[in-house]
Design a protein around this motif. Sequence first.
Motif, PDB file in Angstrom:
ATOM      1  N   UNK A 171       0.819  -1.100   0.431  1.00  0.00           N
ATOM      2  CA  UNK A 171       0.280  -0.006  -0.175  1.00  0.00           C
ATOM      3  C   UNK A 171       1.145   1.260   0.036  1.00  0.00           C
ATOM      4  N   UNK A 216      -3.299  -3.400 -14.904  1.00  0.00           N
ATOM      5  CA  UNK A 216      -4.954  -2.288 -14.520  1.00  0.00           C
ATOM      6  C   UNK A 216      -3.716  -2.312 -12.962  1.00  0.00           C
ATOM      7  N   UNK A 217      -3.649  -3.221 -12.281  1.00  0.00           N
ATOM      8  CA  UNK A 217      -3.382  -2.929 -10.957  1.00  0.00           C
ATOM      9  C   UNK A 217      -2.052  -1.854 -10.121  1.00  0.00           C
ATOM     10  N   UNK A 219      -2.149   0.309 -12.450  1.00  0.00           N
ATOM     11  CA  UNK A 219      -2.593   1.854 -13.304  1.00  0.00           C
ATOM     12  C   UNK A 219      -3.793   2.540 -11.546  1.00  0.00           C
ATOM     13  N   UNK A 220      -3.642   1.639 -11.312  1.00  0.00           N
ATOM     14  CA  UNK A 220      -4.904   1.042  -9.696  1.00  0.00           C
ATOM     15  C   UNK A 220      -3.921   2.366  -9.085  1.00  0.00           C
ATOM     16  N   UNK A 221      -3.038   2.121  -9.581  1.00  0.00           N
ATOM     17  CA  UNK A 221      -1.793   3.280  -7.509  1.00  0.00           C
ATOM     18  C   UNK A 221      -1.080   4.120  -8.806  1.00  0.00           C
ATOM     19  N   UNK A 223      -1.876   6.259 -11.642  1.00  0.00           N
ATOM     20  CA  UNK A 223      -2.611   7.237 -11.924  1.00  0.00           C
ATOM     21  C   UNK A 223      -2.141   8.368 -11.735  1.00  0.00           C
ATOM     22  N   UNK A 253      -4.693  10.327  -8.950  1.00  0.00           N
ATOM     23  CA  UNK A 253      -6.073  10.901  -9.080  1.00  0.00           C
ATOM     24  C   UNK A 253      -6.898   9.357  -8.969  1.00  0.00           C
ATOM     25  N   UNK A 258     -12.591   6.685  -1.671  1.00  0.00           N
ATOM     26  CA  UNK A 258     -12.501   5.215  -1.926  1.00  0.00           C
ATOM     27  C   UNK A 258     -12.040   5.080  -3.032  1.00  0.00           C
ATOM     28  N   UNK A 259     -11.134   5.510  -3.655  1.00  0.00           N
ATOM     29  CA  UNK A 259     -10.434   4.668  -4.995  1.00  0.00           C
ATOM     30  C   UNK A 259     -11.323   5.308  -6.098  1.00  0.00           C
ATOM     31  N   UNK A 260     -11.910   6.047  -6.394  1.00  0.00           N
ATOM     32  CA  UNK A 260     -12.638   6.241  -7.899  1.00  0.00           C
ATOM     33  C   UNK A 260     -11.461   7.151  -8.186  1.00  0.00           C
ATOM     34  N   UNK A 261     -11.111   7.809  -9.838  1.00  0.00           N
ATOM     35  CA  UNK A 261     -10.956   7.915 -11.002  1.00  0.00           C
ATOM     36  C   UNK A 261     -10.810   9.543 -10.621  1.00  0.00           C
ATOM     37  N   UNK A 323      -7.686   5.317  -0.608  1.00  0.00           N
ATOM     38  CA  UNK A 323      -8.348   5.269   0.308  1.00  0.00           C
ATOM     39  C   UNK A 323      -7.147   5.022   1.633  1.00  0.00           C
TER      40      UNK A 323
ATOM     41  N   UNK C 170     -14.857  -1.094  -6.682  1.00  0.00           N
ATOM     42  CA  UNK C 170     -13.612  -0.159  -6.222  1.00  0.00           C
ATOM     43  C   UNK C 170     -13.921  -0.183  -4.964  1.00  0.00           C
ATOM     44  N   UNK C 171     -15.675   0.542  -4.892  1.00  0.00           N
ATOM     45  CA  UNK C 171     -15.963   1.263  -3.233  1.00  0.00           C
ATOM     46  C   UNK C 171     -16.315  -0.516  -2.255  1.00  0.00           C
ATOM     47  N   UNK C 174     -12.891  -0.949  -1.323  1.00  0.00           N
ATOM     48  CA  UNK C 174     -12.329   0.179   0.022  1.00  0.00           C
ATOM     49  C   UNK C 174     -13.071  -0.180   1.404  1.00  0.00           C
ATOM     50  N   UNK C 177     -10.812  -2.663   2.713  1.00  0.00           N
ATOM     51  CA  UNK C 177     -10.238  -1.849   2.953  1.00  0.00           C
ATOM     52  C   UNK C 177      -9.555  -1.140   4.163  1.00  0.00           C
ATOM     53  N   UNK C 194      -3.177  -6.454  -5.191  1.00  0.00           N
ATOM     54  CA  UNK C 194      -3.750  -5.620  -5.300  1.00  0.00           C
ATOM     55  C   UNK C 194      -5.391  -5.283  -6.105  1.00  0.00           C
ATOM     56  N   UNK C 195      -5.919  -4.157  -6.045  1.00  0.00           N
ATOM     57  CA  UNK C 195      -6.725  -3.793  -7.010  1.00  0.00           C
ATOM     58  C   UNK C 195      -6.349  -3.907  -7.492  1.00  0.00           C
ATOM     59  N   UNK C 196      -7.128  -3.780  -9.172  1.00  0.00           N
ATOM     60  CA  UNK C 196      -8.008  -4.750  -9.212  1.00  0.00           C
ATOM     61  C   UNK C 196      -7.736  -6.323  -9.510  1.00  0.00           C
ATOM     62  N   UNK C 197      -6.139  -6.694  -9.165  1.00  0.00           N
ATOM     63  CA  UNK C 197      -6.353  -8.112  -9.768  1.00  0.00           C
ATOM     64  C   UNK C 197      -6.455  -8.819 -10.577  1.00  0.00           C
ATOM     65  N   UNK C 289      -8.944   1.452 -13.430  1.00  0.00           N
ATOM     66  CA  UNK C 289      -9.305   1.948 -12.562  1.00  0.00           C
ATOM     67  C   UNK C 289      -8.731   3.227 -13.243  1.00  0.00           C
ATOM     68  N   UNK C 292     -13.709   6.767 -15.360  1.00  0.00           N
ATOM     69  CA  UNK C 292     -14.477   6.972 -14.219  1.00  0.00           C
ATOM     70  C   UNK C 292     -16.107   7.775 -15.011  1.00  0.00           C
TER      71      UNK C 292
END
Lengths: 331, 248, 527
Positions: A171, A216-217, A219-221, A223, A253, A258-261, A323, C170-171, C174, C177, C194-197, C289, C292
Amino acid sequence: MSNEIEAIKDPGLPAHIHRKADHDPAAANRAERQVAILFGISALGTLLLIVSYIFVPQDLFFFIPVMGNQNAHQLGLGLGMAISLFFIGMGAIHWAKTLMPDTEVVAQRHEFRSPDADRKEFVDAVKSGATASGLGRRSLIKKSLGAALGLSALSPLLLLRDLGPSPKQDFQKTSWKSGTYLVTDPGNRRIKAADLEVGAVAQVLPEIADPEHRKLSDIGKDAVLLIRLRPQEFNLTPTKMAMTHDGIIAFSKICSHMGCAVALYEQQTKHLLCPCHQSTFDVTRGAKVIFGPAARPLPQLNISVDGEGYLVAREPFSEPVGPSFWERNSQ
Amino acid sequence: MLLILALLAIGTTFSIASATTTAQTTTADRTAQIEEGRQIFLKGCASCHGLNLEGGGIAPSLIGVGAASVDFQVGTGRMPLADMSAQAMRKAPLYDATETAALAAYVASTAPGPKVPSDSVLNYERDGSTAAGGELFRNNCAMCHNFAGQGGALSQGKYAPTLMGVDPKYIYEAMITGPQSMPVFSDKTITPAEKLSIIKWIKTAEKEPNLGGASLGRVGPVTEGLLGWILGLGLLIGVAVWLAMKAR
Amino acid sequence: MTIESGLGTVANYVDERTGAAAWMKKNLQKVFPDHWSFLLGEVALYSFVILLLSGTFLTFWFDPSQREVIYDGGYAPLSGLKMSAAYASTLHISFEVRGGLLMRQVHHWAALIFMSAIVAHLLRVFFTGAFRKPREGNWIIGVGLLTLGIVEGFLGYSLPDDLLSGTGIRIAEAIIQALPVVGSYLSYFAFGGAFPGESFIPRIYTVHVLLLPGAFLALITVHLMLVWYQKHTQYPGPGRTEKNVVGYPLMPTYMAKAGGFFFIVFGVIAFLSAVASINPIWLYGPYTPGQISAGSQPDWYMGWLDGLVRMAPPLETHALGHTISWNILIPGLIIPGILFTGMALYPFIESWITGDKREHHLLDRPRNAPNRTALGAMSLTFMLVALINGGNDIIATHFSLSINQIMWFTRFGVLILPPIAFVVTKRLCLSLQRADRDLVLHGRETGRLLRLPHGEFVEVHEPISPEKAYLLTAHEQAPALELPAVDGHGVKRAGALRNKLRSRMSVANAEAIPKVSATELKEIEHH
């Protein structure tokens, strides 16, 4: 009060009213014909379904008022199915209502409580069975049984351990390191500071060795959102100001809620809005939260330019992105 | 020999002369257009944007916004503002094409800025890619304008408008000038070809018929849930009431 | 061979092997009361069957894998793009499989109808007091079905791995988490990292297709068996008592009506699927991710959760190197937990307040239980305000409002409006009781005026039928509980505070307009 005074008496079931079809054979036949027509319409519906499936091309569109251009194949299949099912139901219900017996029948409820004799027998059976098993008397069996069952219940939990790795320090880390170039998303092109006008935004990712297979994992951190203001428009601490470059500021981003862009940038107000829960961040004050449920500002990325003017990260994020979580140590 | 020379001379002079007529106007025409624009500006825009385009409390400065900004704002009717509410609304334009071009020329003459894209630049059918445009749209535009370009809410009553039924020229100009709340999308971060791909995707989505039935607005689960309750459960309760009623 | 003797052979064959005739003979004549509001549970049941059928169809083509593929199917705007196999297979079902899009839409519309019917059915059971003894267990099963339904629906629409549903996952991640101590571990176990895996979609597929449907089948079976065995409740009226059931026999009338209604439900769902587009995932795009869409919401049955999360104040505690996100835990887990637990335990709460431990098979007309009806209206108001906030951005764009204003309205509204709804509903119920009383005592106003010999004008009232008079007075009006705080010797009783609360609530609960008695009716007649 009202239970002392006499209540209004129950007049009993009202007299049965006969339907037309009950005494008039013509009406009964008419009802039968109506039922048959309803079933017939259902058959037509099935026909429509079959014809649409086999013969109607899938790329044929035609115009229906209110609904717009509709696909003939889909509409034929759907309406065919709907009609075929609906009218079987209508036929069956109409048949029941008009022709089947509709005299109300009265049935008695029975008390649920078993007779006392049965209850006593039940209690006796359980008691004698329990005594016969010896469980009550033999405490060694009781304790060891408890231990055995309890332990065996642990093994399914243990077997699930490999569902996923331990998060360890994941994390805390992203792909951003000192000297990582900022590249466009999509496109993976390096960006010069001079490429951005005042008021411009850019969606950005860290440059990696194999951009075609970015996970994607990651990108999820990783971006990041790049925004250019005029330097004098910032209201930042000197530390945060030093992390910008000539009015260009970079934020994670991934929303701290809660982690949305978070990419909705309002150029005039200089606010970032997250569309998920409407958290609003003020860019001029380092993405400070000014509305909504987010509790922390977006982490800021320390950026600068290299010798040719391309934007680079100076160092990794100084805090975890995204988050919150239990182990997160915020200042 | 002389004939050939003469023909060459005439041909060259002719092409030069005709070239100047297609390349905007002559210098004299241009000055006249700028002056016309200045007159329109003084009458209709200066009260908010200042006599020298310097802006003020209620309106931003127009120095350097370029012809593209003016063409977008005036051409879509957003300017002059209908009222001082949160958002400049698209409405019937007040000025016609000539007046708009004059205004644009005037504003552009004060300081350089983004130019109005010509038709050759806007050939998105030829130069754009729908699939790439969709990816770019979802990355850069959907967060404000919604996944299908239907528009979306911003804070405090502002909104990102629908992109359906918008002239490709205005879409392009909006991207390069960043009107009102919309940020600027520089040509280096989203190249002109990528911008055309975005426009091509928007136009494809606009023309795309709804495959599964009526579209319910292309805004997602809210309208779907409403319809399920009202039409779905409503119809079923209606039949249930009929079912339990005594027949005549 | 006639139909009768033909049936006889089959029945004989089965009976010689199972002894079925004995229990069949009773059950074929079982009586079912007939009221339209009793069909709401049937809508839910039939929707479930349709979900099983349409869902099975979809599993023949759906690929629950997150491995990356390049799209080469028929939908041009996504041509050549990277996406998961789950998304690509859903596109294939929608565009290439004939009937595929229709069945996808049938499945999703059936899910929406399923949840709507459960809620409508729950409201009917609640407002008529059908959850009282002996049906408390069935009520708890029902609340369980509602909860599982919400989860099942969420997992179901997340399977295609599109941008909208991926945002929902994703929500959810969270929320996991944010759990103290175990959150980050649980998240990594659920997502395989890690998300989304790459593990989440295949795992929720197993839950959605096997585990939860199995749980549903088991719970629905018990739910129906209890209704069958305990017999259905009935509305009060002439000829109906606590000790009987008045209605139609299973065979043939009820079978035909209920069986026909299955086809009606299926037909209406198919009709919706034909004319209304739902979940057009090709427009949303594949999930990543970094993207949106404006106006992202969950399906309506989770909308109230989203609304609560949106309106939550930005509360987080940071202490001793740890973070607790109250802004997520309170609206996402704690408040829903309290609500649903309270809902599940309500039959026991009400019997504690009223002290009523008897069986009830006659339903209450909602006006005759004003406290319960008002409580239901209050809860419903809370849910509706939360639901409205869940769609605040769509409401803002369509009605030219500000999301900030809607948010503030619902932040206060969720606290202020429910008590107002309680008071208004209770007063409405009492007014309706008063109107009933007037109707019994004075009869129906006909609108005809009569001039008496001495000049007075009166409106002619028509006395109501004895059946209607009985219906309006058949309900019980129990007095409040007598729970003295001190006993005969002046010593304070144990549990005095609890009893004080209980007796206060009991008094409030017993508030009613006294119903008309036969004595009063006689007096009026002689008037």
